[in-house]
Design a protein around this motif. Structure first.
Motif, short mmCIF file in Angstrom:
data_model
loop_
_atom_site.label_atom_id
_atom_site.label_comp_id
_atom_site.label_asym_id
_atom_site.label_seq_id
_atom_site.Cartn_x
_atom_site.Cartn_y
_atom_site.Cartn_z
N VAL A 39 0.86 -1.18 0.00
CA VAL A 39 0.00 0.00 0.00
C VAL A 39 0.90 1.23 0.00
CG1 VAL A 39 -1.72 1.29 1.35
CG2 VAL A 39 -1.88 -1.20 1.16
N HIS A 40 0.46 2.28 -0.71
CA HIS A 40 1.30 3.46 -0.90
C HIS A 40 1.63 4.13 0.43
CE1 HIS A 40 2.78 7.27 -2.54
NE2 HIS A 40 2.88 6.64 -3.69
N ASP A 41 2.85 4.64 0.52
CA ASP A 41 3.32 5.28 1.76
C ASP A 41 2.46 6.47 2.15
OD1 ASP A 41 5.35 3.48 2.05
OD2 ASP A 41 6.92 4.76 1.23
N ALA A 42 1.89 7.18 1.17
CA ALA A 42 1.10 8.38 1.49
C ALA A 42 -0.09 8.03 2.37
CB ALA A 42 0.63 9.04 0.19
N LEU A 43 -0.71 6.89 2.11
CA LEU A 43 -1.84 6.48 2.93
C LEU A 43 -1.36 5.99 4.30
CD1 LEU A 43 -5.08 4.86 1.81
CD2 LEU A 43 -3.96 3.93 3.82
N LYS A 44 -0.28 5.22 4.31
CA LYS A 44 0.24 4.73 5.59
C LYS A 44 0.62 5.88 6.52
CE LYS A 44 2.07 0.14 4.49
NZ LYS A 44 3.26 -0.72 4.51
N ARG A 45 1.10 6.99 5.95
CA ARG A 45 1.50 8.12 6.79
C ARG A 45 0.32 8.74 7.53
NH1 ARG A 45 5.10 9.39 2.46
NH2 ARG A 45 3.61 10.91 1.62
N ARG A 46 -0.88 8.55 7.02
CA ARG A 46 -2.08 9.06 7.70
C ARG A 46 -2.47 8.20 8.90
NH1 ARG A 46 -3.26 14.17 5.76
NH2 ARG A 46 -2.86 14.22 3.52
N CYS A 47 -1.84 7.05 9.02
CA CYS A 47 -2.31 6.04 9.97
C CYS A 47 -1.26 5.74 11.04
CB CYS A 47 -2.64 4.73 9.24
SG CYS A 47 -3.73 4.90 7.82
N LEU A 48 -1.72 5.11 12.10
CA LEU A 48 -0.83 4.42 13.03
C LEU A 48 -0.73 2.98 12.56
CD1 LEU A 48 -1.95 5.80 16.50
CD2 LEU A 48 -0.34 6.77 14.85
N TYR A 49 0.45 2.40 12.64
CA TYR A 49 0.70 1.09 12.02
C TYR A 49 0.97 0.03 13.07
CZ TYR A 49 3.13 -2.55 9.38
OH TYR A 49 3.52 -3.76 8.85
N HIS A 50 0.49 -1.19 12.78
CA HIS A 50 0.84 -2.33 13.63
C HIS A 50 0.82 -3.61 12.80
CE1 HIS A 50 1.40 -4.41 17.45
NE2 HIS A 50 0.56 -5.33 17.02
N TRP A 51 1.87 -4.41 12.98
CA TRP A 51 1.91 -5.73 12.36
C TRP A 51 1.29 -6.72 13.34
CZ3 TRP A 51 3.00 -8.14 7.84
CH2 TRP A 51 3.15 -9.54 7.87
N VAL A 52 0.22 -7.39 12.90
CA VAL A 52 -0.47 -8.36 13.75
C VAL A 52 0.07 -9.74 13.42
CG1 VAL A 52 -2.68 -9.30 14.49
CG2 VAL A 52 -2.53 -6.92 13.76
N ASP A 53 0.72 -10.35 14.40
CA ASP A 53 1.34 -11.66 14.19
C ASP A 53 0.46 -12.75 14.79
OD1 ASP A 53 3.20 -13.47 13.33
OD2 ASP A 53 4.90 -12.48 14.32
N TYR A 54 0.82 -14.00 14.50
CA TYR A 54 0.12 -15.12 15.13
C TYR A 54 0.38 -15.07 16.64
CZ TYR A 54 -0.42 -17.18 10.47
OH TYR A 54 -0.75 -17.40 9.17
N PRO A 55 -0.58 -15.48 17.45
CA PRO A 55 -0.34 -15.49 18.90
C PRO A 55 0.68 -16.54 19.27
CG PRO A 55 -2.41 -16.60 18.39
CD PRO A 55 -1.92 -16.00 17.10
N ASP A 56 1.36 -16.33 20.40
CA ASP A 56 2.24 -17.38 20.89
C ASP A 56 1.40 -18.48 21.54
OD1 ASP A 56 1.56 -16.56 23.50
OD2 ASP A 56 3.35 -15.31 23.70
N ALA A 57 2.04 -19.54 21.98
CA ALA A 57 1.31 -20.70 22.48
C ALA A 57 0.46 -20.36 23.70
CB ALA A 57 2.28 -21.82 22.82
N THR A 58 0.99 -19.53 24.59
CA THR A 58 0.25 -19.17 25.80
C THR A 58 -1.01 -18.39 25.46
OG1 THR A 58 2.31 -19.07 27.08
CG2 THR A 58 0.39 -17.95 28.00
N GLN A 59 -0.88 -17.41 24.55
CA GLN A 59 -2.05 -16.64 24.13
C GLN A 59 -3.07 -17.51 23.43
OE1 GLN A 59 0.14 -13.60 21.84
NE2 GLN A 59 -0.86 -12.07 23.11
#
Length: 309
Positions: free
Chosen positions: A191-211
């Motif tokens: 996705v273009h950087d211009a749109l990402k700059r409008r947002c707060l970003y987070h990479w959602v990963d798979y949960p660990d075993a405990t979660q």
């Protein structure tokens, strides 16, 4: 959870994590932080990650927990303004024109004003999200943005800049209060950087075993503890095998539910082979796990769980 939860925003990161947990969404500290900041700063939240890690669920949970309507824009290739923002009810407009002509109305200006009014406007998700109803700004989910093209992405950037759209026949519709915007992408394209700059970003990963084990406890309470641990350990191992499509959290829940419905108390090769269709969605992956890889993984997790006591 109350049937009518408060719409007040959480006052801290801890409250945000508790808010999500109240709807059985287990968020780590980093995710809780970025959700809290997005709510307080009124900035769109851009969530990226593999399919099935729970990105879309965050928007659904916020909608429930905050007592706000959920407006969902499901993105796809070829999505355009008429599908995403608004369109006119052309059949109803044509009928109105014929009725007006039949009744002798000849004033074209009056006729045009009548047919291009709110009465004939069909509001699509973007316009719905900008039109606050019931005194509450909605949660606006823009799901799988990476499926659209760059032209629509550019249009969306304009919308998110000022939270307004212009309808030539009516004028500009501006949000009285910005919606809570959640954007998800599976990263099938950048996705273009211009749109990402409008947002707060987070990479959602798979949960660990405990979660993931805690998720199973909450979502499938009928699954016994020993089986829950085996299911989670097995799925965690599968995600290290470079499958065509790793099982997501939803598939883990489905598998645990299926095994519970079958009254299974532990995993065995036959049970795994019979129920893989609830966990894996591609035949090549299923064939691989039904072979030697599946037995090896089962042997490994049983040895690890036995060693752990």
């Amino acid at each position: 959870m109350s049937d009518a939860p408060s719409s007040a925003l959480p006052a801290s990161i801890d409250e945000t994590i508790e808010l999500l947990a109240g709807e059985d969404y287990l968020a780590g500290r980093s995710l809780g932080t970025v959700v809290f900041l997005a709510l307080r700063m009124k900035r769109p939240l851009f969530l990226e990650g593999d399919a099935g890690v729970g990105k879309t669920e965050i928007a659904k949970v916020l909608s429930k927990a905050l007592g706000r309507p959920l407006i969902r824009l499901q993105c796809y290739e070829g999505l355009d303004v008429s599908s995403a923002v608004y369109e006119w009810n052309y059949p109803a407009q044509m009928l109105e024109i014929r009725l007006s002509e039949a009744s002798g109305v000849t004033d074209r200006g009056r006729m045009e004003a009548d047919i291009f009014s709110e009465r004939y406007l069909i509001r699509r998700p973007v316009l719905q999200a900008l039109s606050m109803e019931g005194g509450k700004a909605p949660v606006f989910l823009i799901d799988e943005l990476d499926r659209t093209d760059e032209a629509f992405e550019a249009f969306l950037l304009e919308v998110l800049s000022d939270y307004q759209v212009t309808i030539p026949e009516i004028g500009t519709v501006r949000a009285a209060e910005p919606p809570i915007v959640i954007i998800t992408t599976n990263r099938t394209r950048e996705v273009h950087d211009a749109l990402k700059r409008r947002c707060l970003y987070h990479w959602v990963d798979y949960p660990d075993a405990t979660q993931e084990l805690e998720i199973i406890r909450r979502k499938v309470p009928g699954c016994n503890e020993a089986l829950s641990r085996q299911v989670v350990s097995y799925v965690q191992k599968l995600r290290t095998l470079d499958l065509f499509k790793n099982p997501g959290v939803a598939e883990t829940i489905d598998w645990a539910t299926a095994l519970t419905e079958l009254d299974r108390l532990a995993l065995d090769p036959e049970t795994i082979s019979d129920t893989l269709g609830t966990l894996l969605k591609y035949q090549d992956d299923i064939s691989r796990i039904q072979g030697t890889d599946g037995k090896r993984v089962l042997d490994e997790i049983k040895a690890e769980l036995l060693a752990a006591g």
